[in-house]
Design an enzyme around this catalytic site. Sequence first.
Site, PDB file in Angstrom:
ATOM      1  CB  SER A 109       3.199   1.594   6.324  1.00  0.00           C
ATOM      2  OG  SER A 109       2.013   1.752   7.065  1.00  0.00           O
ATOM      3  CG  HIS A 134      -0.375   0.275   2.524  1.00  0.00           C
ATOM      4  ND1 HIS A 134      -0.066  -0.716   3.433  1.00  0.00           N
ATOM      5  CD2 HIS A 134      -0.032   1.445   3.131  1.00  0.00           C
ATOM      6  CE1 HIS A 134       0.423  -0.171   4.534  1.00  0.00           C
ATOM      7  NE2 HIS A 134       0.466   1.135   4.373  1.00  0.00           N
ATOM      8  CG  ASP A 172       0.063  -4.086   2.793  1.00  0.00           C
ATOM      9  OD1 ASP A 172       0.253  -3.500   1.705  1.00  0.00           O
ATOM     10  OD2 ASP A 172      -0.067  -3.483   3.871  1.00  0.00           O
TER      11      ASP A 172
END
Length: 409
Positions: free
Chosen positions: A246, A132, A162
Amino acid sequence: MSTLPCAAVRRRQALRAVLALLLLSMLACTIRPEAIAAVFLDATPTMLRPTRTPKPPPTLPAVLPTLPPVLDVVAPPTPAAALPGIQQSLVDVYALANTAVVSILVSAGTDKAEEGSGFLYDSSGHIITNEHVVRNARSIEVSFSVGEKVAGRLVGSDANSDLAVIVVERVPAGVVALRLGDSDRVQVGHQVVAIGNPFGLRGTMSLGIVSGLGRMLSGAPADISGAAYTMPDIIQTDAAINPGNSGGPLLNLAGEVIGVNKAIYSDTGVNSGVGFAIGANVVRRVVTALILTGKYEYPYLGIMGQDEYSMAELQALGVAAQPGVYVVSVLPDGPAAAAGLRGGSTPTRFGALQSGGDVITAVEGLPVLQFSDLLSYLAKNTKVGQVVKLTVWRAGTILQLDVRLTARP
Protein backbone atom coordinates in the site's frame (compact mmCIF):
# COMPACT_ATOMS: atom_id res chain seq x y z
CA MET A 1 139.96 -14.07 -49.23
CA SER A 2 138.32 -11.68 -51.50
CA THR A 3 136.79 -8.57 -50.31
CA LEU A 4 133.43 -7.35 -51.62
CA PRO A 5 133.19 -3.81 -52.59
CA CYS A 6 131.65 -1.59 -49.97
CA ALA A 7 128.60 -0.93 -52.07
CA ALA A 8 127.94 -4.62 -52.47
CA VAL A 9 128.37 -5.14 -48.78
CA ARG A 10 125.90 -2.40 -48.07
CA ARG A 11 123.33 -3.91 -50.49
CA ARG A 12 123.70 -7.32 -48.87
CA GLN A 13 123.21 -5.86 -45.44
CA ALA A 14 120.16 -3.91 -46.59
CA LEU A 15 118.67 -7.06 -48.12
CA ARG A 16 119.08 -8.92 -44.89
CA ALA A 17 117.47 -6.09 -42.99
CA VAL A 18 114.53 -6.06 -45.38
CA LEU A 19 114.04 -9.82 -45.05
CA ALA A 20 114.15 -9.53 -41.30
CA LEU A 21 111.60 -6.76 -41.38
CA LEU A 22 109.37 -8.77 -43.71
CA LEU A 23 109.45 -11.69 -41.32
CA LEU A 24 108.52 -9.50 -38.40
CA SER A 25 105.77 -7.86 -40.42
CA MET A 26 104.24 -11.21 -41.23
CA LEU A 27 104.07 -11.94 -37.54
CA ALA A 28 102.61 -8.68 -36.31
CA CYS A 29 102.06 -6.07 -38.94
CA THR A 30 100.95 -5.35 -42.42
CA ILE A 31 103.50 -3.62 -44.65
CA ARG A 32 102.28 -1.17 -47.20
CA PRO A 33 103.05 -2.44 -50.75
CA GLU A 34 104.55 0.87 -51.73
CA ALA A 35 107.04 0.59 -48.89
CA ILE A 36 108.26 -2.85 -50.12
CA ALA A 37 108.57 -1.56 -53.65
CA ALA A 38 110.58 1.38 -52.43
CA VAL A 39 113.04 -0.93 -50.65
CA PHE A 40 113.75 -2.93 -53.77
CA LEU A 41 113.82 0.01 -56.10
CA ASP A 42 115.98 2.15 -53.90
CA ALA A 43 118.75 0.76 -51.70
CA THR A 44 118.61 3.74 -49.44
CA PRO A 45 117.21 2.68 -46.08
CA THR A 46 113.65 3.81 -45.69
CA MET A 47 111.74 4.51 -42.47
CA LEU A 48 108.82 2.02 -42.60
CA ARG A 49 105.45 2.87 -40.93
CA PRO A 50 103.59 -0.29 -40.26
CA THR A 51 99.81 0.14 -40.14
CA ARG A 52 97.94 -1.99 -37.61
CA THR A 53 94.74 -3.56 -38.73
CA PRO A 54 92.15 -1.59 -36.71
CA LYS A 55 90.11 -3.61 -34.32
CA PRO A 56 86.45 -3.63 -35.24
CA PRO A 57 84.39 -1.53 -32.87
CA PRO A 58 82.89 -3.58 -30.10
CA THR A 59 79.52 -4.93 -31.03
CA LEU A 60 76.99 -3.68 -28.54
CA PRO A 61 74.18 -6.05 -27.62
CA ALA A 62 70.83 -5.16 -29.16
CA VAL A 63 68.61 -3.24 -26.77
CA LEU A 64 65.66 -5.47 -26.05
CA PRO A 65 62.33 -4.09 -24.82
CA THR A 66 61.64 -4.55 -21.17
CA LEU A 67 58.96 -7.20 -20.84
CA PRO A 68 56.67 -7.65 -17.89
CA PRO A 69 57.14 -10.73 -15.84
CA VAL A 70 55.35 -13.76 -17.14
CA LEU A 71 52.06 -14.25 -15.29
CA ASP A 72 49.41 -16.91 -15.43
CA VAL A 73 47.23 -16.24 -18.45
CA VAL A 74 43.60 -15.54 -17.43
CA ALA A 75 40.94 -15.41 -20.09
CA PRO A 76 39.04 -12.09 -20.14
CA PRO A 77 35.50 -12.24 -18.80
CA THR A 78 32.87 -13.03 -21.36
CA PRO A 79 30.76 -9.91 -22.06
CA ALA A 80 27.23 -10.23 -20.70
CA ALA A 81 24.83 -11.16 -23.42
CA ALA A 82 22.24 -8.51 -24.21
CA LEU A 83 18.98 -9.27 -22.48
CA PRO A 84 15.80 -9.62 -24.49
CA GLY A 85 13.87 -6.35 -24.77
CA ILE A 86 11.33 -6.87 -21.98
CA GLN A 87 13.92 -8.21 -19.53
CA GLN A 88 16.24 -5.27 -20.06
CA SER A 89 13.32 -2.87 -19.66
CA LEU A 90 12.42 -4.45 -16.33
CA VAL A 91 16.01 -4.29 -15.11
CA ASP A 92 16.20 -0.63 -16.12
CA VAL A 93 12.90 0.28 -14.44
CA TYR A 94 13.95 -1.35 -11.18
CA ALA A 95 17.35 0.36 -11.23
CA LEU A 96 15.67 3.71 -11.86
CA ALA A 97 12.82 3.45 -9.38
CA ASN A 98 13.83 1.26 -6.47
CA THR A 99 16.02 3.83 -4.70
CA ALA A 100 13.04 6.22 -4.57
CA VAL A 101 10.69 3.61 -3.08
CA VAL A 102 10.64 3.69 0.71
CA SER A 103 9.41 1.58 3.57
CA ILE A 104 7.21 3.48 6.04
CA LEU A 105 7.05 2.21 9.60
CA VAL A 106 4.22 3.78 11.61
CA SER A 107 3.72 3.66 15.35
CA ALA A 108 0.26 4.50 16.68
CA GLY A 109 1.27 4.25 20.31
CA THR A 110 0.80 0.51 20.57
CA ASP A 111 3.38 -2.25 20.74
CA LYS A 112 2.71 -3.24 17.14
CA ALA A 113 3.97 -1.01 14.35
CA GLU A 114 2.38 -1.02 10.89
CA GLU A 115 4.42 -1.00 7.70
CA GLY A 116 3.57 0.31 4.26
CA SER A 117 5.26 1.74 1.19
CA GLY A 118 5.72 5.12 -0.43
CA PHE A 119 7.92 6.91 -2.93
CA LEU A 120 9.88 10.16 -3.19
CA TYR A 121 7.84 12.79 -5.04
CA ASP A 122 10.25 15.74 -5.19
CA SER A 123 13.71 16.91 -4.15
CA SER A 124 12.20 18.73 -1.14
CA GLY A 125 11.68 15.38 0.57
CA HIS A 126 7.93 14.94 0.02
CA ILE A 127 6.85 11.31 -0.04
CA ILE A 128 3.51 10.00 -1.33
CA THR A 129 1.74 7.12 0.39
CA ASN A 130 -1.77 5.98 1.32
CA GLU A 131 -3.81 7.75 3.97
CA HIS A 132 -4.61 4.44 5.64
CA VAL A 133 -0.86 3.73 6.04
CA VAL A 134 -0.26 6.81 8.23
CA ARG A 135 -3.69 7.07 9.85
CA ASN A 136 -3.40 7.71 13.63
CA ALA A 137 0.40 7.81 13.37
CA ARG A 138 2.31 9.13 16.38
CA SER A 139 5.69 8.56 14.83
CA ILE A 140 6.81 7.81 11.28
CA GLU A 141 10.09 6.18 10.26
CA VAL A 142 11.15 6.19 6.62
CA SER A 143 13.69 3.66 5.37
CA PHE A 144 15.44 4.14 2.03
CA SER A 145 16.84 1.24 0.03
CA VAL A 146 20.35 2.70 0.40
CA GLY A 147 20.16 1.80 4.09
CA GLU A 148 19.41 5.19 5.65
CA LYS A 149 16.51 5.74 8.04
CA VAL A 150 14.97 9.18 8.47
CA ALA A 151 12.14 10.48 10.64
CA GLY A 152 9.06 11.54 8.70
CA ARG A 153 6.38 14.15 9.42
CA LEU A 154 2.80 14.16 8.12
CA VAL A 155 2.11 17.12 5.82
CA GLY A 156 -1.49 16.35 4.89
CA SER A 157 -3.86 13.49 4.14
CA ASP A 158 -7.16 12.87 2.39
CA ALA A 159 -9.32 9.93 3.39
CA ASN A 160 -11.57 10.24 0.34
CA SER A 161 -8.76 9.53 -2.13
CA ASP A 162 -6.72 7.51 0.40
CA LEU A 163 -3.68 9.68 -0.28
CA ALA A 164 -1.22 11.25 2.15
CA VAL A 165 2.03 13.22 1.96
CA ILE A 166 4.83 13.00 4.50
CA VAL A 167 8.12 14.86 4.42
CA VAL A 168 11.66 14.02 5.51
CA GLU A 169 14.28 16.65 6.37
CA ARG A 170 17.03 14.91 4.45
CA VAL A 171 17.08 12.84 1.26
CA PRO A 172 20.04 10.43 0.96
CA ALA A 173 22.58 11.20 -1.75
CA GLY A 174 21.81 9.65 -5.09
CA VAL A 175 18.09 9.19 -4.48
CA VAL A 176 16.06 10.79 -7.28
CA ALA A 177 12.32 11.49 -7.15
CA LEU A 178 9.98 9.54 -9.40
CA ARG A 179 7.96 11.28 -12.10
CA LEU A 180 4.19 11.10 -12.33
CA GLY A 181 2.94 9.97 -15.73
CA ASP A 182 -0.34 10.65 -17.52
CA SER A 183 -2.92 8.08 -16.46
CA ASP A 184 -5.22 9.18 -19.30
CA ARG A 185 -2.76 7.61 -21.75
CA VAL A 186 -2.75 4.24 -20.00
CA GLN A 187 -4.39 1.43 -21.95
CA VAL A 188 -5.63 -2.00 -20.99
CA GLY A 189 -2.88 -4.46 -21.84
CA HIS A 190 0.02 -2.12 -21.02
CA GLN A 191 2.69 -3.87 -18.96
CA VAL A 192 3.25 -2.43 -15.50
CA VAL A 193 5.31 -3.16 -12.39
CA ALA A 194 4.56 -2.64 -8.72
CA ILE A 195 7.43 -1.96 -6.32
CA GLY A 196 7.00 -2.02 -2.56
CA ASN A 197 7.47 -3.95 0.64
CA PRO A 198 4.95 -6.81 0.78
CA PHE A 199 5.11 -8.68 4.09
CA GLY A 200 8.16 -6.57 4.96
CA LEU A 201 10.17 -7.85 1.99
CA ARG A 202 11.69 -4.57 0.90
CA GLY A 203 12.37 -3.65 -2.68
CA THR A 204 10.06 -6.32 -4.13
CA MET A 205 9.00 -5.86 -7.75
CA SER A 206 6.11 -7.68 -9.43
CA LEU A 207 5.09 -7.65 -13.07
CA GLY A 208 1.63 -7.52 -14.59
CA ILE A 209 -0.62 -5.71 -17.01
CA VAL A 210 -3.32 -3.10 -16.82
CA SER A 211 -6.45 -5.21 -16.50
CA GLY A 212 -9.05 -2.45 -16.45
CA LEU A 213 -9.54 1.31 -16.36
CA GLY A 214 -12.09 3.70 -14.87
CA ARG A 215 -12.91 1.49 -11.91
CA MET A 216 -14.59 3.02 -8.86
CA LEU A 217 -13.96 2.24 -5.19
CA SER A 218 -15.98 3.41 -2.23
CA GLY A 219 -14.15 5.90 -0.11
CA ALA A 220 -14.59 7.25 3.39
CA PRO A 221 -15.99 9.00 5.23
CA ALA A 222 -19.66 9.22 4.25
CA ASP A 223 -21.04 12.68 3.57
CA ILE A 224 -23.91 14.29 5.46
CA SER A 225 -26.44 12.34 3.39
CA GLY A 226 -24.94 9.05 4.49
CA ALA A 227 -23.55 8.33 1.01
CA ALA A 228 -19.89 7.33 0.75
CA TYR A 229 -17.64 9.22 -1.60
CA THR A 230 -16.80 7.19 -4.69
CA MET A 231 -13.18 7.24 -5.84
CA PRO A 232 -12.93 7.51 -9.66
CA ASP A 233 -10.08 6.89 -12.10
CA ILE A 234 -8.95 3.65 -10.46
CA ILE A 235 -6.57 1.40 -12.43
CA GLN A 236 -7.03 -2.35 -12.12
CA THR A 237 -3.94 -4.55 -12.46
CA ASP A 238 -2.95 -8.18 -12.05
CA ALA A 239 0.55 -7.24 -10.83
CA ALA A 240 0.92 -8.85 -7.41
CA ILE A 241 -0.11 -6.43 -4.65
CA ASN A 242 -0.05 -7.71 -1.08
CA PRO A 243 -0.15 -6.29 2.47
CA GLY A 244 2.78 -3.87 2.70
CA ASN A 245 2.49 -2.72 -0.93
CA SER A 246 0.00 0.00 0.00
CA GLY A 247 1.27 3.44 -1.00
CA GLY A 248 3.92 2.15 -3.37
CA PRO A 249 4.09 3.08 -7.07
CA LEU A 250 2.58 1.34 -10.05
CA LEU A 251 4.94 2.13 -12.92
CA ASN A 252 4.96 1.81 -16.67
CA LEU A 253 8.07 0.45 -18.40
CA ALA A 254 9.36 4.00 -18.90
CA GLY A 255 9.68 4.30 -15.12
CA GLU A 256 6.78 6.75 -14.74
CA VAL A 257 4.31 6.43 -11.88
CA ILE A 258 0.88 5.83 -13.38
CA GLY A 259 -0.81 5.01 -10.08
CA VAL A 260 -0.47 4.61 -6.33
CA ASN A 261 -1.21 1.07 -5.16
CA LYS A 262 -4.18 1.08 -2.80
CA ALA A 263 -6.08 -2.16 -2.41
CA ILE A 264 -6.72 -5.70 -3.58
CA TYR A 265 -9.86 -7.69 -4.09
CA SER A 266 -9.41 -10.89 -2.14
CA ASP A 267 -11.26 -13.26 0.13
CA THR A 268 -8.01 -14.29 1.83
CA GLY A 269 -6.27 -10.95 2.31
CA VAL A 270 -3.47 -11.74 -0.15
CA ASN A 271 -3.06 -11.22 -3.87
CA SER A 272 -5.72 -12.78 -6.05
CA GLY A 273 -4.76 -11.08 -9.31
CA VAL A 274 -7.11 -8.13 -8.82
CA GLY A 275 -5.33 -5.06 -7.51
CA PHE A 276 -6.22 -1.38 -7.62
CA ALA A 277 -4.18 1.81 -7.93
CA ILE A 278 -5.22 5.47 -7.78
CA GLY A 279 -4.63 7.07 -11.19
CA ALA A 280 -1.70 9.47 -11.47
CA ASN A 281 -3.79 12.39 -12.71
CA VAL A 282 -5.94 12.32 -9.57
CA VAL A 283 -2.81 11.84 -7.46
CA ARG A 284 -1.21 14.94 -8.99
CA ARG A 285 -4.17 17.19 -8.13
CA VAL A 286 -4.65 15.89 -4.60
CA VAL A 287 -0.96 15.79 -3.66
CA THR A 288 -0.35 19.34 -4.91
CA ALA A 289 -3.12 20.62 -2.65
CA LEU A 290 -1.93 18.57 0.33
CA ILE A 291 1.57 20.03 0.06
CA LEU A 292 0.27 23.61 -0.27
CA THR A 293 -2.63 23.57 2.20
CA GLY A 294 -2.66 20.20 3.96
CA LYS A 295 -6.08 19.32 2.52
CA TYR A 296 -7.95 18.86 -0.73
CA GLU A 297 -11.40 20.26 -1.58
CA TYR A 298 -13.43 18.12 -3.94
CA PRO A 299 -15.70 19.72 -6.54
CA TYR A 300 -19.18 18.57 -5.64
CA LEU A 301 -22.16 18.01 -7.93
CA GLY A 302 -24.62 16.58 -5.43
CA ILE A 303 -26.18 13.59 -7.19
CA MET A 304 -26.25 9.83 -6.66
CA GLY A 305 -25.91 7.24 -9.37
CA GLN A 306 -24.45 3.87 -10.21
CA ASP A 307 -22.43 2.32 -13.01
CA GLU A 308 -24.24 -0.88 -13.84
CA TYR A 309 -27.92 -1.59 -14.50
CA SER A 310 -29.58 -4.75 -15.68
CA MET A 311 -31.76 -4.72 -18.76
CA ALA A 312 -34.82 -5.13 -16.56
CA GLU A 313 -33.80 -2.13 -14.43
CA LEU A 314 -33.25 0.06 -17.47
CA GLN A 315 -36.65 -0.91 -18.83
CA ALA A 316 -38.27 -0.14 -15.49
CA LEU A 317 -36.58 3.27 -15.45
CA GLY A 318 -37.71 3.95 -19.00
CA VAL A 319 -34.20 4.65 -20.31
CA ALA A 320 -33.34 1.34 -21.99
CA ALA A 321 -32.60 3.08 -25.30
CA GLN A 322 -30.91 6.16 -23.86
CA PRO A 323 -27.15 6.00 -23.14
CA GLY A 324 -25.79 8.21 -20.38
CA VAL A 325 -25.69 8.61 -16.60
CA TYR A 326 -29.04 8.05 -14.90
CA VAL A 327 -29.61 10.37 -11.95
CA VAL A 328 -30.88 8.12 -9.16
CA SER A 329 -31.38 11.03 -6.77
CA VAL A 330 -30.46 14.68 -6.29
CA LEU A 331 -29.15 15.68 -2.87
CA PRO A 332 -31.04 18.63 -1.35
CA ASP A 333 -29.34 22.03 -1.20
CA GLY A 334 -26.59 20.87 -3.53
CA PRO A 335 -25.38 22.38 -6.80
CA ALA A 336 -27.39 19.95 -8.95
CA ALA A 337 -30.61 20.76 -7.09
CA ALA A 338 -29.94 24.47 -7.50
CA ALA A 339 -29.46 24.00 -11.26
CA GLY A 340 -32.78 22.11 -11.61
CA LEU A 341 -31.46 18.59 -12.17
CA ARG A 342 -34.01 15.88 -11.31
CA GLY A 343 -33.68 12.45 -9.75
CA GLY A 344 -36.06 9.51 -9.93
CA SER A 345 -39.38 9.93 -8.13
CA THR A 346 -41.70 7.14 -9.32
CA PRO A 347 -41.46 3.81 -7.46
CA THR A 348 -40.47 0.67 -9.36
CA ARG A 349 -40.33 -2.98 -8.41
CA PHE A 350 -36.60 -2.49 -7.72
CA GLY A 351 -37.08 -0.83 -4.34
CA ALA A 352 -35.05 2.36 -3.93
CA LEU A 353 -34.48 2.59 -7.68
CA GLN A 354 -37.15 5.00 -8.94
CA SER A 355 -37.95 6.09 -12.47
CA GLY A 356 -38.41 9.56 -13.88
CA GLY A 357 -34.86 10.81 -13.30
CA ASP A 358 -32.75 12.80 -15.76
CA VAL A 359 -30.03 11.21 -17.90
CA ILE A 360 -26.77 13.17 -18.19
CA THR A 361 -25.38 12.49 -21.67
CA ALA A 362 -22.42 14.92 -21.74
CA VAL A 363 -20.35 17.27 -19.60
CA GLU A 364 -18.78 20.25 -21.32
CA GLY A 365 -19.67 18.58 -24.62
CA LEU A 366 -17.84 15.32 -23.82
CA PRO A 367 -20.07 12.22 -23.87
CA VAL A 368 -20.41 10.24 -20.64
CA LEU A 369 -21.73 6.69 -20.67
CA GLN A 370 -21.27 5.67 -17.05
CA PHE A 371 -21.33 7.31 -13.65
CA SER A 372 -17.58 6.70 -13.36
CA ASP A 373 -17.00 8.75 -16.54
CA LEU A 374 -18.75 11.74 -14.97
CA LEU A 375 -16.92 11.44 -11.65
CA SER A 376 -13.57 11.00 -13.36
CA TYR A 377 -14.07 14.15 -15.42
CA LEU A 378 -15.04 16.20 -12.36
CA ALA A 379 -12.13 14.87 -10.32
CA LYS A 380 -9.47 15.53 -12.99
CA ASN A 381 -10.71 18.63 -14.77
CA THR A 382 -12.75 20.83 -12.46
CA LYS A 383 -12.37 22.79 -9.24
CA VAL A 384 -14.58 24.30 -6.57
CA GLY A 385 -16.53 27.32 -7.85
CA GLN A 386 -16.29 26.32 -11.51
CA VAL A 387 -19.41 26.31 -13.68
CA VAL A 388 -19.85 23.22 -15.85
CA LYS A 389 -22.41 22.65 -18.63
CA LEU A 390 -24.37 19.41 -18.51
CA THR A 391 -26.30 18.01 -21.46
CA VAL A 392 -29.40 16.30 -20.06
CA TRP A 393 -32.04 14.00 -21.55
CA ARG A 394 -35.39 14.42 -19.82
CA ALA A 395 -38.34 12.37 -21.09
CA GLY A 396 -37.27 12.77 -24.68
CA THR A 397 -36.19 16.41 -24.44
CA ILE A 398 -32.54 17.59 -24.52
CA LEU A 399 -31.66 20.32 -22.00
CA GLN A 400 -28.49 22.32 -21.26
CA LEU A 401 -28.00 23.02 -17.56
CA ASP A 402 -25.22 25.11 -16.00
CA VAL A 403 -24.08 23.90 -12.59
CA ARG A 404 -21.75 25.79 -10.25
CA LEU A 405 -19.70 23.27 -8.31
CA THR A 406 -19.22 23.67 -4.58
CA ALA A 407 -16.88 22.01 -2.11
CA ARG A 408 -17.98 18.57 -1.02
CA PRO A 409 -19.61 18.73 2.44
